[in-house]
Design a protein around this motif. Structure first.
Motif, PDB file in Angstrom:
ATOM      1  N   PRO A 200      -8.508   6.397 -30.282  1.00 33.98           N
ATOM      2  CA  PRO A 200      -9.789   7.038 -29.935  1.00 33.98           C
ATOM      3  C   PRO A 200      -9.612   8.121 -28.880  1.00 33.98           C
ATOM      4  O   PRO A 200      -8.740   8.027 -28.007  1.00 33.98           O
ATOM      5  N   GLN A 201     -10.449   9.149 -28.967  1.00 30.39           N
ATOM      6  CA  GLN A 201     -10.417  10.200 -27.955  1.00 30.39           C
ATOM      7  C   GLN A 201     -10.799   9.636 -26.586  1.00 30.39           C
ATOM      8  O   GLN A 201     -10.322  10.097 -25.555  1.00 30.39           O
ATOM      9  N   LEU A 278       0.120  12.337 -32.856  1.00 26.38           N
ATOM     10  CA  LEU A 278      -1.130  11.617 -32.615  1.00 26.38           C
ATOM     11  C   LEU A 278      -2.336  12.469 -32.985  1.00 26.38           C
ATOM     12  O   LEU A 278      -3.266  11.995 -33.658  1.00 26.38           O
ATOM     13  N   ASN A 279      -2.342  13.704 -32.578  1.00 28.02           N
ATOM     14  CA  ASN A 279      -3.463  14.592 -32.906  1.00 28.02           C
ATOM     15  C   ASN A 279      -3.575  14.807 -34.409  1.00 28.02           C
ATOM     16  O   ASN A 279      -4.682  14.865 -34.962  1.00 28.02           O
ATOM     17  N   SER A 280      -2.435  14.910 -35.091  1.00 27.71           N
ATOM     18  CA  SER A 280      -2.446  15.086 -36.550  1.00 27.71           C
ATOM     19  C   SER A 280      -2.974  13.836 -37.253  1.00 27.71           C
ATOM     20  O   SER A 280      -3.704  13.929 -38.245  1.00 27.71           O
ATOM     21  N   VAL A 281      -2.594  12.675 -36.733  1.00 28.01           N
ATOM     22  CA  VAL A 281      -3.086  11.418 -37.304  1.00 28.01           C
ATOM     23  C   VAL A 281      -4.605  11.328 -37.152  1.00 28.01           C
ATOM     24  O   VAL A 281      -5.311  10.892 -38.079  1.00 28.01           O
ATOM     25  N   ARG A 282      -5.114  11.746 -36.018  1.00 24.44           N
ATOM     26  CA  ARG A 282      -6.567  11.723 -35.810  1.00 24.44           C
ATOM     27  C   ARG A 282      -7.275  12.618 -36.817  1.00 24.44           C
ATOM     28  O   ARG A 282      -8.316  12.242 -37.380  1.00 24.44           O
ATOM     29  N   VAL A 283      -6.728  13.800 -37.065  1.00 24.82           N
ATOM     30  CA  VAL A 283      -7.334  14.739 -38.017  1.00 24.82           C
ATOM     31  C   VAL A 283      -7.291  14.171 -39.428  1.00 24.82           C
ATOM     32  O   VAL A 283      -8.291  14.195 -40.162  1.00 24.82           O
ATOM     33  N   GLU A 284      -6.142  13.626 -39.825  1.00 25.89           N
ATOM     34  CA  GLU A 284      -6.005  13.073 -41.172  1.00 25.89           C
ATOM     35  C   GLU A 284      -6.892  11.850 -41.354  1.00 25.89           C
ATOM     36  O   GLU A 284      -7.450  11.627 -42.440  1.00 25.89           O
ATOM     37  N   THR A 285      -7.042  11.058 -40.297  1.00 24.95           N
ATOM     38  CA  THR A 285      -7.936   9.900 -40.367  1.00 24.95           C
ATOM     39  C   THR A 285      -9.362  10.341 -40.659  1.00 24.95           C
ATOM     40  O   THR A 285     -10.075   9.711 -41.456  1.00 24.95           O
ATOM     41  N   GLN A 286      -9.793  11.408 -40.030  1.00 30.36           N
ATOM     42  CA  GLN A 286     -11.139  11.932 -40.277  1.00 30.36           C
ATOM     43  C   GLN A 286     -11.314  12.317 -41.742  1.00 30.36           C
ATOM     44  O   GLN A 286     -12.351  12.032 -42.357  1.00 30.36           O
TER      45      GLN A 286
END
Length: 378
Positions: A200-201, A278-286
């Motif tokens: 989470p952010q 981590l940032n890429s995983v957050r984007v792909e999760t979205q």
């Protein structure tokens, strides 16, 4: 005599299976680039010497890189001397259960919990007891009552306050304070699994920060960055306590991280690659969450960073029949009863791991199968 399938047939069957039962971060191109860069980095260093010997609790460089990474959640700089590296959270939990709970003791956990804690408890002759949960996680009154009922035999609490598995619940800061007070009152050790906590952010501080003198904070990289990198970290109350728990097992167990994996993990953490992933995983999760909501025609009221969904079956459809119907279509989900500890909370629910599908087309196809079976029963 039974026919034995050849290797090609087995490979095809494995390749066609859509496995929503496991829970890993979605694949992102950055990981492939990071792995290639890591091997390039290793060829330019004296890697043979670096990985020549076991790293046991980790080198000073390993622990410092881990401390800097864990500081994202623990706030401020963590003490490297209170950190140990391991080859996964299960290995860490095995050492903690063996040392603190011991045969005949009771390990408390949420009424729905990480399924691997069950065989671990059986292995060490430990009784596992579930504590009631709500939309925030553990209910303080239930924890207090369980501690009192077991009259000193309840020696530790294993819990996941941030992006709980399987519900994705996030415990509020106020609730964490209450849990910490109860643990102090009953002299309960806390094993906090924060393996998803960095996703989470923004999230409340770890439960460990409210009772640091009795808490063991567990994190890792396989659930936040890439399943290929099985590296886990635990921060304990003090250096001496870390040594008491982990050092005696170096000659008799296999909790230690492989030197090559440690070398790559430390490189990722130190170079900035970890944050990029981590940032890429957050984007792909979205993206994958959006696909799930499109297919199911509904929103999932959980933190945007969660890549696992906890879904309720329609009334009248049994979990066993549902799971079997999916298997007939080469699809697997996490059956809700596998997460349950002395409760029926999982009897009509299942978990979907959105990250394991190789690509978005496979994800959409698998979700459509799940949605289709559910729709046929409503």
């Amino acid at each position: 005599m039974h026919d034995i399938p050849n290797v090609t047939e087995v490979s095809r069957a494995t390749a066609s299976l859509i496995d929503f039962g496991r829970n890993f971060p979605p694949p992102v191109p950055v990981v492939q680039n990071a792995i290639q860069e890591s091997f390039s980095h290793l060829t330019n260093t004296n890697v043979a010497d670096a990985i020549r010997f076991p790293r046991f609790t980790g080198t000073a460089k390993d622990r410092q890189a881990a401390a800097n990474w864990l500081a994202r959640r623990l706030k401020g700089t963590s003490d490297p001397d209170r950190i140990v590296l391991a080859n996964g959270s299960q290995s860490i939990l095995a050492m903690l259960i063996a040392y603190y709970v011991k045969p005949g003791g009771v390990l408390l956990t949420e009424a729905l919990t990480y399924p691997a804690i069950k065989p671990l408890s059986r292995l060490f002759g430990v009784t596992l007891s579930g504590v009631s949960i709500d939309t925030e996680g553990i209910q303080p009154e239930s924890l207090d009552e369980a501690c009192a009922n077991f009259k000193g035999k309840a020696r530790a609490l294993y819990c996941m306050p941030t992006l709980h598995n399987p519900t994705s619940a996030i415990m509020t800061e106020e609730r964490r304070e209450k849990i910490a007070k109860i643990a102090r009152r009953h002299d309960l050790s806390i094993f906090e699994d924060d393996i998803y906590g960095v996703l989470p952010q923004a999230a409340p501080p770890p439960l460990s920060t409210f009772a640091p003198e009795r808490s063991w904070y567990i994190s890792g990289l396989s659930k936040s960055l890439a399943c290929q990198l099985r590296a886990a970290y635990v921060a304990g109350p003090s250096r001496s306590m870390m040594e008491n728990v982990f050092w005696p097992g170096v000659r008799t167990t296999n909790w230690m991280i492989a030197p090559l994996i440690a070398e790559i993990a430390t490189h990722w953490l130190s170079s900035g690659l970890a944050l990029e992933i981590l940032n890429s995983v957050r984007v792909e999760t979205q993206k994958r969450r959006s696909i799930a909501e499109q297919v199911f025609g509904r929103r999932f009221d959980i933190d945007p960073a969660s890549y696992h969904l906890w879904v309720t079956l329609p009334r009248g459809l049994s979990l066993a029949d549902f799971v079997e119907a999916l298997k007939q279509r080469s699809l697997v989900v996490g059956a809700g009863d596998s997460f349950a500890v002395g409760s029926t909370l999982g009897d009509a629910r299942f978990r979907i791991g959105l990250g394991v599908a190789a690509n978005e087309d496979e994800l959409r196809r698998g979700l459509a199968i799940v949605s289709g079976i559910i729709s046929a029963e409503t």
